[in-house]
Design a protein around this motif. Structure first.
Motif, PDB file in Angstrom:
ATOM      1  N   THR A  82       0.827  -1.206   0.000  1.00  0.00           N
ATOM      2  CA  THR A  82       0.000   0.000   0.000  1.00  0.00           C
ATOM      3  C   THR A  82       0.860   1.255   0.000  1.00  0.00           C
ATOM      4  O   THR A  82       0.613   2.208  -0.747  1.00  0.00           O
ATOM      5  CB  THR A  82      -0.947  -0.003   1.217  1.00  0.00           C
ATOM      6  N   LEU A 195      -4.689  -4.569  -3.521  1.00  0.00           N
ATOM      7  CA  LEU A 195      -4.760  -3.117  -3.392  1.00  0.00           C
ATOM      8  C   LEU A 195      -6.049  -2.621  -2.744  1.00  0.00           C
ATOM      9  O   LEU A 195      -6.393  -1.438  -2.860  1.00  0.00           O
ATOM     10  CB  LEU A 195      -4.567  -2.436  -4.754  1.00  0.00           C
ATOM     11  N   VAL A 196      -6.759  -3.485  -2.034  1.00  0.00           N
ATOM     12  CA  VAL A 196      -8.022  -3.053  -1.433  1.00  0.00           C
ATOM     13  C   VAL A 196      -7.790  -1.973  -0.380  1.00  0.00           C
ATOM     14  O   VAL A 196      -8.577  -1.017  -0.274  1.00  0.00           O
ATOM     15  CB  VAL A 196      -8.790  -4.254  -0.830  1.00  0.00           C
ATOM     16  N   HIS A 199      -7.294   1.373  -2.011  1.00  0.00           N
ATOM     17  CA  HIS A 199      -8.576   1.928  -2.452  1.00  0.00           C
ATOM     18  C   HIS A 199      -9.288   2.616  -1.290  1.00  0.00           C
ATOM     19  O   HIS A 199      -9.729   3.770  -1.410  1.00  0.00           O
ATOM     20  CB  HIS A 199      -9.452   0.819  -3.030  1.00  0.00           C
ATOM     21  N   LEU A 230      -7.527   3.287  -9.471  1.00  0.00           N
ATOM     22  CA  LEU A 230      -7.711   2.463  -8.285  1.00  0.00           C
ATOM     23  C   LEU A 230      -9.086   2.655  -7.655  1.00  0.00           C
ATOM     24  O   LEU A 230      -9.650   1.714  -7.083  1.00  0.00           O
ATOM     25  CB  LEU A 230      -6.623   2.823  -7.263  1.00  0.00           C
ATOM     26  N   SER A 233     -11.488   0.148  -9.413  1.00  0.00           N
ATOM     27  CA  SER A 233     -11.319  -1.252  -9.020  1.00  0.00           C
ATOM     28  C   SER A 233      -9.912  -1.488  -8.502  1.00  0.00           C
ATOM     29  O   SER A 233      -8.936  -1.059  -9.126  1.00  0.00           O
ATOM     30  CB  SER A 233     -11.577  -2.183 -10.206  1.00  0.00           C
ATOM     31  N   GLN A 234      -9.827  -2.184  -7.373  1.00  0.00           N
ATOM     32  CA  GLN A 234      -8.516  -2.559  -6.840  1.00  0.00           C
ATOM     33  C   GLN A 234      -7.869  -3.681  -7.647  1.00  0.00           C
ATOM     34  O   GLN A 234      -6.708  -4.005  -7.441  1.00  0.00           O
ATOM     35  CB  GLN A 234      -8.614  -2.975  -5.373  1.00  0.00           C
ATOM     36  N   PRO A 239      -4.034   0.623 -12.349  1.00  0.00           N
ATOM     37  CA  PRO A 239      -4.726   1.254 -11.229  1.00  0.00           C
ATOM     38  C   PRO A 239      -4.161   2.586 -10.765  1.00  0.00           C
ATOM     39  O   PRO A 239      -4.625   3.138  -9.769  1.00  0.00           O
ATOM     40  CB  PRO A 239      -4.569   0.207 -10.119  1.00  0.00           C
TER      41      PRO A 239
END
Length: 419
Positions: A82, A195-196, A199, A230, A233-234, A239
């Motif tokens: 992250t 990558l949630v 986001h 991003l 969508s993760q 992104p």
């Protein structure tokens, strides 16, 4: 420890403004829309990521389950990935520094008692946050942190991975002498979606959701921007944040944004550098560049990250709308992109988060690419490629991609009144 509260997942106060030097006539005004794409002022209710920000990561267990995964393993699910994403996206202007606890903190009630779900009942959500702050406050000095992550045991029976989100508070929590305006509640499975957390952290910085949520929950969610940001969508192949978002967050300087006015039919000729961060990205994106059709032996994509050239071109089309142009391709955070060229998109400052504040304009309607990997194949080949011309439907704005310079920048002409 804290004041009475009301947690609202989709509501945020407009908040005070901080004047920023965005004098260009193409900078839309911030409106009352939730996460407005206006950027003439910064909403001071949100931390601005133009410096180092510190984030505390707290791990919550429940009486009805014994955790199967340790805090160290869960931390590794999210960091350093992250932090790296934001460091690259910001050209090194922003650093997110995590401070994970090394132990589980037990909640007072069973996980099933909180009725955790995506569309979370306000009463149940407030109870969860109240209990979480009560048990963690003795072990955490919240005054030290800019961002708060509450990470639930992913294997507890009442935990729903679809419920991960930022909770905005219309009445902030008060802990350790500090107001807490929003909390990231993490319910992801282990390992989590890619990558949630980046986001969700984007929402902490006042960025909107760019996906389209079908009324019945079925169908495509990614029709607005596809892979290209991003906040859509993760899972996207490209992104990296839009140049508009980088301008909003303070990562692009006003001098790096070309406001195109009075171009007429003859047009305005511009040299636009790729949006991707530069140092070291050529090697990382070499294989993807070949797949995307980059000319063999042609200009590379490295070296553009901290450069001062134009990275975003904007045409104002209405009081609350613009058309934006930027160069995207396989480099940096976009290294898996399967096409390259000048990406075109609409921005609306009065559109709410989740209701299309940004929409990518497809320069190749009726075709697509990377169907097996893209979150929305029809937009995977959306950019205007070298040698192509494209008129934005309904806007009477035309772009011609003429050439690429020896350094890898793209030469384009933007014209108006072309029809």
């Amino acid at each position: 420890m804290f004041t009475s509260m009301s947690a609202l997942a989709a509501t945020s106060l407009l908040g005070p403004s901080v004047a920023v030097p965005l004098s260009m006539p193409c900078s839309l005004k911030r409106t009352a829309a939730h996460h407005s794409e206006g950027l003439d002022t910064w909403n001071a209710a949100y931390p601005r990521p133009t410096r180092r920000l510190d984030a505390v990561m707290v791990f919550l267990s429940f009486p009805d389950a014994e955790p199967l995964t340790g805090p160290g393993e869960l931390t590794a699910d999210y960091f350093p990935a992250t932090s790296r994403f934001f460091e690259q996206a910001s050209y090194g202007k922003f650093r997110l520094r995590p401070h994970p606890l090394r132990e589980w903190i037990r909640m007072p009630r069973a996980s099933t008692s909180y009725a955790i779900r995506r569309d979370w009942n306000t009463t149940a959500r407030s109870a969860y946050l109240r209990d979480a702050l009560e048990v963690t406050d003795p072990r955490v000095d919240f005054s030290r942190y800019d961002v708060v992550y509450l990470v639930a045991d992913p294997d507890a029976p009442g935990v729903d991975s679809d419920a991960t989100k930022v909770v905005n508070l219309d009445v902030p929590l008060r802990a350790d002498g500090k107001d807490i305006h929003r909390i990231v509640t993490v319910f992801e499975k282990h390992p989590p979606d890619r990558l949630v957390l980046a986001h969700e952290t984007g929402h902490v910085f006042d960025l909107p959701d760019l996906y389209h949520r079908p009324a019945d929950g079925r169908g495509d969610w990614d029709t607005y921007v596809g892979d290209w940001d991003l906040m859509g969508s993760q899972f996207g192949l490209a992104p990296d944040l839009f140049g508009w978002h980088k301008w909003k967050l303070g990562w692009l300087e006003p001098r790096q944004v070309a406001c195109v006015r009075g171009a007429g039919r003859r047009g305005t000729r511009l040299t636009i550098e790729p949006l991707a961060a530069g140092p070291g990205t050529a090697a990382a994106g070499a294989e993807a560049a070949t797949r995307a059709g980059a000319p063999e032996g042609g200009p590379g994509w490295a070296g553009f990250g901290s450069g001062g050239g134009t990275k975003l071109a904007v045409v104002r089309t209405a009081r609350d709308r613009v058309i934006a142009f930027e160069v995207r391709g396989p480099a940096g955070n976009d290294r898996a992109a399967c096409s390259q060229g000048v990406l075109v998109y609409r921005v609306r400052s009065e559109a709410e988060s989740g209701r299309g504040p940004i929409e990518v304009v497809d320069a190749h309607p009726g075709s697509g690419d990377c169907w097996e990997d893209s979150v929305y194949g029809p937009l995977a080949d959306a950019p205007v490629a070298l040698g192509e011309s494209f008129t934005v439907p309904g806007e009477d704005v035309r772009i011609t991609v003429e050439d690429r310079t020896a350094s890898g920048a793209w030469t384009v002409t933007v014209s108006t009144g072309a029809s």
